[in-house]
Design a protein around this motif. Structure first.
Motif, PDB file in Angstrom:
ATOM      1  N   THR A 225       0.839  -1.201   0.000  1.00  0.00           N
ATOM      2  CA  THR A 225       0.000   0.000   0.000  1.00  0.00           C
ATOM      3  C   THR A 225       0.876   1.253   0.000  1.00  0.00           C
ATOM      4  O   THR A 225       1.726   1.411   0.857  1.00  0.00           O
ATOM      5  CB  THR A 225      -0.879   0.007   1.266  1.00  0.00           C
TER       6      THR A 225
ATOM      7  N   LEU B 124       3.090   2.086   3.270  1.00  0.00           N
ATOM      8  CA  LEU B 124       2.343   2.342   4.506  1.00  0.00           C
ATOM      9  C   LEU B 124       3.215   2.233   5.756  1.00  0.00           C
ATOM     10  O   LEU B 124       3.224   3.125   6.606  1.00  0.00           O
ATOM     11  CB  LEU B 124       1.159   1.366   4.574  1.00  0.00           C
TER      12      LEU B 124
ATOM     13  N   LEU C 106      -5.081   4.317   6.685  1.00  0.00           N
ATOM     14  CA  LEU C 106      -5.870   3.658   5.629  1.00  0.00           C
ATOM     15  C   LEU C 106      -7.258   4.271   5.515  1.00  0.00           C
ATOM     16  O   LEU C 106      -7.810   4.391   4.423  1.00  0.00           O
ATOM     17  CB  LEU C 106      -5.980   2.156   5.904  1.00  0.00           C
TER      18      LEU C 106
ATOM     19  N   ILE D  20      -5.167  -6.201   6.977  1.00  0.00           N
ATOM     20  CA  ILE D  20      -5.586  -5.295   5.894  1.00  0.00           C
ATOM     21  C   ILE D  20      -6.360  -6.034   4.801  1.00  0.00           C
ATOM     22  O   ILE D  20      -7.372  -5.535   4.307  1.00  0.00           O
ATOM     23  CB  ILE D  20      -4.354  -4.591   5.272  1.00  0.00           C
TER      24      ILE D  20
ATOM     25  N   GLN E  12     -12.051  -2.541   0.785  1.00  0.00           N
ATOM     26  CA  GLN E  12     -11.226  -1.422   0.321  1.00  0.00           C
ATOM     27  C   GLN E  12     -12.098  -0.372  -0.353  1.00  0.00           C
ATOM     28  O   GLN E  12     -13.106  -0.676  -0.913  1.00  0.00           O
ATOM     29  CB  GLN E  12     -10.140  -1.899  -0.635  1.00  0.00           C
TER      30      GLN E  12
END
Ligand SMILES: [Zn+2]
Length: 402
Positions: free
Chosen positions: A47, A147, A180, A397, A402
């Motif tokens: 990410t 990330l 996120l 995650i 998403q």
């Protein structure tokens, strides 16, 4: 040479040994380049976060210590490359100036080899950066960063790296979740996060410490979710007794963010504070915010919400004009660092408004000083998170929508 386990003595033995070392090193070199591959460009794998690190500056100083490529953002055309660069970048009428080289390019991407360094105005960053000239000729710098690489730079600013590992882990999971969530909210925007208190304070590579980096590594991929959605995992320094319901501040109405009682932060240095505000200064700030007000005569708290924070506040001038502000707007107007929280009582003494307040931050979600105390009492990161975000699940995650 005994440690090489050769056993032969004398000149011949020594030559034999050196030969072995030579072939061993050669073999290892070939093996490592085969296994590890060639040198790689930092691509911020998995990410990638887009963090606004500089906004509205006429120029920035860019230093690249290692092999770099500078390309035009839209076309990808390479503009410059080399092993080393030290240059001032400025916005001009026709585009961007790199050192004394004019270009008609409005935005460029700077890439360095992984583990090389990008310095922007003396601050070191991981990942790539975009430098964009805005319509007002000023610059915007966006850092593209993986990330967890981003979290390394956030954690040091958010908590003390000397705190116990369990609170650092809880903080890493909350910060990863919050990042996120912001990225999801800002999908259509040019960047996901700002590097200031409006998102999470991010200091780049310059800010990393071993313990906070370790906390990010050992919680890799772990986030908080509610009903399969990423949780807006807000957190703050000190709640001073009761955390805030997120619905009082934002359009967020979720069971894990309704507020919990917290007696853990009672030893926080931010538990209690006093703030004196000169009445003329308050009047000036109100005028700057387009309120019409004369000499301030009274300030009264009209209502407080369940967590004890100011809901509405009335300010009257000597002509009888009254302004009603929410606690949130009042804090925003005074400056969130000047007015540490909306949990306060007020009185007027002489020419000053005296606020006797409690806690630091908006009060929603995890109370960092409370979490610190819980960790000191032996609580695990999971227990800390379940306490401050009741009903939220700690997941990975890949399992959140998403
Ligand atoms: Zn607390």
């Amino acid at each position: 040479m005994y440690f090489l386990g050769d056993g032969k003595a004398g000149e011949e033995g020594f030559r034999e040994t050196m030969k072995k070392i030579f072939y061993t090193v050669l073999a290892l070199t070939l093996l490592s380049s085969f296994v590890l591959g060639p040198l790689v460009w930092a691509d911020g794998s998995d990410t990638v976060m887009r963090v606004l690190i500089i906004d509205d500056k006429p120029s920035v100083f860019l230093a690249l210590k290692g092999k770099y490529k500078i390309s035009e953002i839209n076309s990808g055309r390479i503009l410059m490359e080399g092993p080393y660069l030290d240059a001032q970048i400025a916005g001009t009428k026709t585009g961007l100036r790199i050192g004394n080289k004019e270009s008609n390019v409005y935005g460029f991407k700077v890439k360095v080899l992984r583990d090389s360094n990008i310095y922007v105005d003396g601050r070191r960053f991981r990942g790539d950066i975009d430098i964009i000239r805005k319509d007002n000729l000023k610059l915007e710098v966006i850092n593209y960063i993986g990330l967890d690489d981003y979290l390394y730079g956030v954690l040091y600013h958010e908590v003390s790296h000397r705190w116990p590992l369990e609170v650092l882990k809880a903080q890493a999971i909350a910060a990863r979740t919050f990042a996120l969530y912001q990225a999801k909210q800002n999908k259509s925007q040019p960047y996901d996060l700002r590097s200031d208190i409006y998102s999470q304070v991010y200091g780049g590579r310059t800010s990393e410490k071993w313990s906070t980096t370790h906390a990010v590594d050992v919680t890799r991929g772990r986030v908080l979710a509610y009903n399969g959605d990423i949780l807006p995992a807000y957190y703050h320094a000190t709640c001073a007794g009761f955390t805030e319901d997120a619905v009082n501040l934002w359009n967020v109405d979720l069971p894990p963010l309704k507020g919990v009682s917290c007696n853990f932060c009672v030893y926080s240095p931010h538990y209690k504070w006093t703030k004196n505000i000169a009445l003329w200064d308050l009047a000036r700030k109100l005028k700057d915010a387009n309120y019409k007000i004369d000499k301030i005569a009274s300030v009264n708290i009209l209502s407080k919400n369940r967590s004890g924070r100011v809901d509405k506040l009335e300010i009257k001038d000597d002509t009888g004009v009254a302004i009603v502000l929410t606690g949130k707007d009042f804090r925003q107007m005074m400056g969130p660092n000047e007015l540490r929280s909306t949990k306060f009582d007020s009185s007027i003494k002489g020419n000053n408004l005296v606020l006797s307040g409690f806690g630091w931050g908006h009060g929603v979600g995890m109370c960092q000083w409370g979490a610190f105390e819980m960790a000191k009492q032996g609580k695990k990161a999971e227990e800390i998170l379940q306490y401050y975000y009741p009903g939220a699940e700690i997941t990975t995650i890949d399992k959140v929508k998403q």
